[in-house]
Structures are given as C-alpha cells and as structure tokens.
Write an enzyme that holds these catalytic residues in place. Structure first.
Site, PDB file in Angstrom:
ATOM      1  N   ILE A 123     -14.273 -89.493  44.537  1.00 38.65           N
ATOM      2  CA  ILE A 123     -13.582 -90.943  45.110  1.00 38.65           C
ATOM      3  C   ILE A 123     -15.049 -91.754  45.887  1.00 38.65           C
ATOM      4  O   ILE A 123     -14.771 -92.795  45.833  1.00 38.65           O
ATOM      5  CB  ILE A 123     -12.627 -90.544  46.227  1.00 38.65           C
ATOM      6  CG1 ILE A 123     -11.431 -89.715  45.251  1.00 38.65           C
ATOM      7  CG2 ILE A 123     -12.043 -91.949  46.883  1.00 38.65           C
ATOM      8  CD1 ILE A 123     -10.681 -89.075  46.462  1.00 38.65           C
TER       9      ILE A 123
ATOM     10  N   PHE B  45      -9.457 -85.979  39.664  1.00 34.45           N
ATOM     11  CA  PHE B  45     -10.750 -86.582  40.768  1.00 34.45           C
ATOM     12  C   PHE B  45     -10.177 -85.961  42.206  1.00 34.45           C
ATOM     13  O   PHE B  45      -9.346 -85.141  42.315  1.00 34.45           O
ATOM     14  CB  PHE B  45     -10.400 -88.056  40.917  1.00 34.45           C
ATOM     15  CG  PHE B  45      -8.926 -88.248  41.599  1.00 34.45           C
ATOM     16  CD1 PHE B  45      -8.800 -88.360  43.108  1.00 34.45           C
ATOM     17  CD2 PHE B  45      -7.888 -88.580  40.839  1.00 34.45           C
ATOM     18  CE1 PHE B  45      -7.654 -88.855  43.457  1.00 34.45           C
ATOM     19  CE2 PHE B  45      -6.818 -89.006  41.228  1.00 34.45           C
ATOM     20  CZ  PHE B  45      -6.409 -89.202  42.635  1.00 34.45           C
ATOM     21  N   CYS B  46     -11.383 -85.930  43.053  1.00 33.78           N
ATOM     22  CA  CYS B  46     -11.461 -85.257  44.354  1.00 33.78           C
ATOM     23  C   CYS B  46     -12.496 -86.105  45.025  1.00 33.78           C
ATOM     24  O   CYS B  46     -12.871 -87.211  44.711  1.00 33.78           O
ATOM     25  CB  CYS B  46     -11.720 -83.811  44.291  1.00 33.78           C
ATOM     26  SG  CYS B  46     -13.563 -83.737  43.646  1.00 33.78           S
ATOM     27  N   THR B  47     -12.685 -85.688  46.337  1.00 34.10           N
ATOM     28  CA  THR B  47     -13.482 -86.373  47.355  1.00 34.10           C
ATOM     29  C   THR B  47     -15.005 -86.835  46.576  1.00 34.10           C
ATOM     30  O   THR B  47     -15.381 -87.924  46.657  1.00 34.10           O
ATOM     31  CB  THR B  47     -13.560 -85.697  48.551  1.00 34.10           C
ATOM     32  OG1 THR B  47     -12.338 -85.452  49.050  1.00 34.10           O
ATOM     33  CG2 THR B  47     -14.294 -86.625  49.525  1.00 34.10           C
TER      34      THR B  47
END
Length: 325
Positions: A217, A188-190
C-alpha cells in the site's frame, strides 16, 4: 551513499526492509549485524530467519547505508529493496536483532516465497487488476489495520494476526473460489511482505492465478495520484506516524499508548478512551492493575520528554547486551 537517504530534510533516516532469501546460518549472520548496527548508532528491529530478513531501523543516513550494504552481501540478498522515510527525532528506543523461525509469522511449514510465489503487480498496473470483476481482492492485514482504510471492494478476513490467514482461507475457500475455474486472486498489505508470503501459501494450495501488490500500500500511496486512486481512508504504519494517506502524508490517527492500535478523533471522544491507559478497543481487555501500570509508564515518558530525555529503552553501560534481547 544512496541518493534516497541523503535527500532527507531531517537528521534521522528510517529504513523499512524485507527480503526473502535462503539463509543457512542465521546465528553467524546475526552477530556481525548486531555489532555493525551498534557501532553506527542504529536503533529499531531486525529479524533474521532461514527464509530471509525483515525489519525497520533508524539512524544517520551514513549508518543506514553501511548496514544495508552489509545485508546485501548475504547470500541471495543483493536485490534487497528498502523503503525510506525521515524523522525529526529517533523513533525507536532500542536496537533488537533477533533470530526467528519466520520473518513474518504465517505458521505454515514448507512455504518458500523464493521458490513459488505469486505474480508481482506494480502500483501503476494495480487499478486495472482490481477493477476487473473477475478478480477477487483480499486484504491480508490485521483487522485493526483494515478498519481505518483499504482498497474499495476488498475482502476483509477479520483476522487478528497474520497467522490466522491460512485457517480463514481454508474455511472460505469454496465460497471465494467456487468449484469451477478459480478466479484471479489479488492480495495486498502495508509494505508487501505479508501478501507475498500469502501468495506463496495460495500457490501451494493450488490457486494458479495469484497476484500481489509490489511494495504494498505504501508504494501505491506514494506513486498513485489521489484522483486516480482506489484507496479509501488511511493506511496504518508501524512507526511514529501511526497512519498515512496519499503521498504518504501524515494521517489523523493516533496510537493508543496501551495497545498501540490506531485511534481516530471519534475514538478519542469515547468514554473508554484514556490517554496513556486505554482506548475503546482495549478497555475491556485490560484490568485496573494493567491500566495503572500504563498510566505510570505514560507519566514517566511525558516527564522524560519535557526534560529532553528518553525514558523507555535508555541504554546503560552495564546493559549494553540488551540490544540482543
């Protein structure tokens, strides 16, 4: 005009976007896009590369809609998805539309998310995936982002930049995956762009079961009720909000004026923190000349703000071409 943009209670619409697509003539695409953004008063940054488009822009809802409609006419970009937010004032000082080698820099030739990528997982299905003990969960963001919040139990690679991720994975591969049947890997990332490209990298490396959080996220925090959330802390964002929490409510962090890293209340009490000059993270990285320059720039911005003017990036007629720098 899209309903999402018109719902803003503020005059400025902010659009964060990325899309992987094969764009063969980026320079030909860049000129008309730059012209359209300028004509509608759009500011922010857009990056164009052979692999797609990425950026965050702000302006009137009507202007944003015109620019997004234009990008969706590009080859393979009809499905462009956008994350909208609003701002009481223009959050960017200038417009940049740049041609780049990659829209997010991994530094690995031959990675093509349009051809081979991991499985998208919706925010509503994310908890079940990461709760499974057979799933390895990896945060693909930079170390200073992870420091203020992440999913419980996620692995922090402690990378300074996304370009460092491949070397980290290669050095840790045996420890992470073992020599038997590889476990599932969830990343996952922003906003989704880094974990999507990282999943393409892992697929190229022979990892079969690779998953990534669709919308990142931000999509999770927006849609997942706090009482069901696996998220801990705040999420760093690359705009004037600095950090957000559940429901995308404004967080408690501020940005260091010098290095742009997030600083919490404890950090602002550090003897190395000086508003406009340094924080504990960058104090040892900057010499006195650099700090003095930051102090003066900060002072000028504060003076300009009190006069109701924009100091950094003020556009002069003779410098109109600076949009393309």
């Amino acid at each position: 005009m899209t309903q999402t943009t018109s719902e803003s209670a503020h005059p400025i619409c902010v659009a964060a976007l990325y899309h992987f697509a094969r764009l063969d003539d980026c320079e030909r695409l860049r000129g008309p896009l730059l012209q359209m953004c300028g004509a509608h008063g759009i500011k922010g940054t857009l990056l164009i590369a052979d692999e797609g488009v990425n950026g965050t822009i702000a302006g009137s809802p009507e202007g944003i809609d015109r620019v997004l409609a234009h990008i969706r006419t590009w080859p393979g970009c009809a499905g462009l998805e956008v994350k909208f937010s609003s701002a009481a004032a223009m959050p960017f000082h200038r417009l940049k539309v740049r041609r780049k080698r990659e829209i997010v820099t991994l530094g690995q030739p031959g990675i093509d998310p349009t051809a081979n990528v991991g499985t998208y997982v919706s925010p509503h299905d994310w908890n079940a995936l990461i709760d499974d003990p057979d799933t390895i969960v990896i945060d693909t963001r930079n170390d200073y982002e992870v420091a203020i919040g992440s999913f419980a139990g996620a692995i922090d690679p402690h990378t300074a930049t996304f370009r460092d991720f491949p070397a980290w994975f290669e050095s840790q591969r045996e420890r992470l995956l073992g020599s038997g049947q590889p476990p599932r890997v969830a990343m996952f990332c922003t906003g989704g762009i880094r974990c999507e490209k990282a999943s393409a990298f892992l697929k190229r490396e022979g990892v079969e079961e690779v998953f990534h959080l669709k919308g990142g996220i931000l999509a999770y925090l927006e849609t997942m009720p706090a009482e069901r959330s696996r998220w801990e802390g705040e999420c760093f964002v690359f705009d004037q909000r600095v950090a957000v929490g559940h429901g995308l409510a404004a967080g408690t962090h501020e940005a260091c004026f010098a290095c742009r890293r997030p600083v919490d209340e404890a950090g602002r009490q550090s003897p190395h923190y000086e508003a406009g000059a340094s924080c504990a993270a960058c104090h040892g990285e900057r010499d006195e000349v650099q700090k003095a320059s930051s102090r003066e720039r900060h002072r000028q911005e504060m003076l300009a703000a009190r006069r109701g003017q924009a100091h950094v990036g003020a556009v002069l007629a003779k410098a109109a071409d600076d949009h393309a720098d």
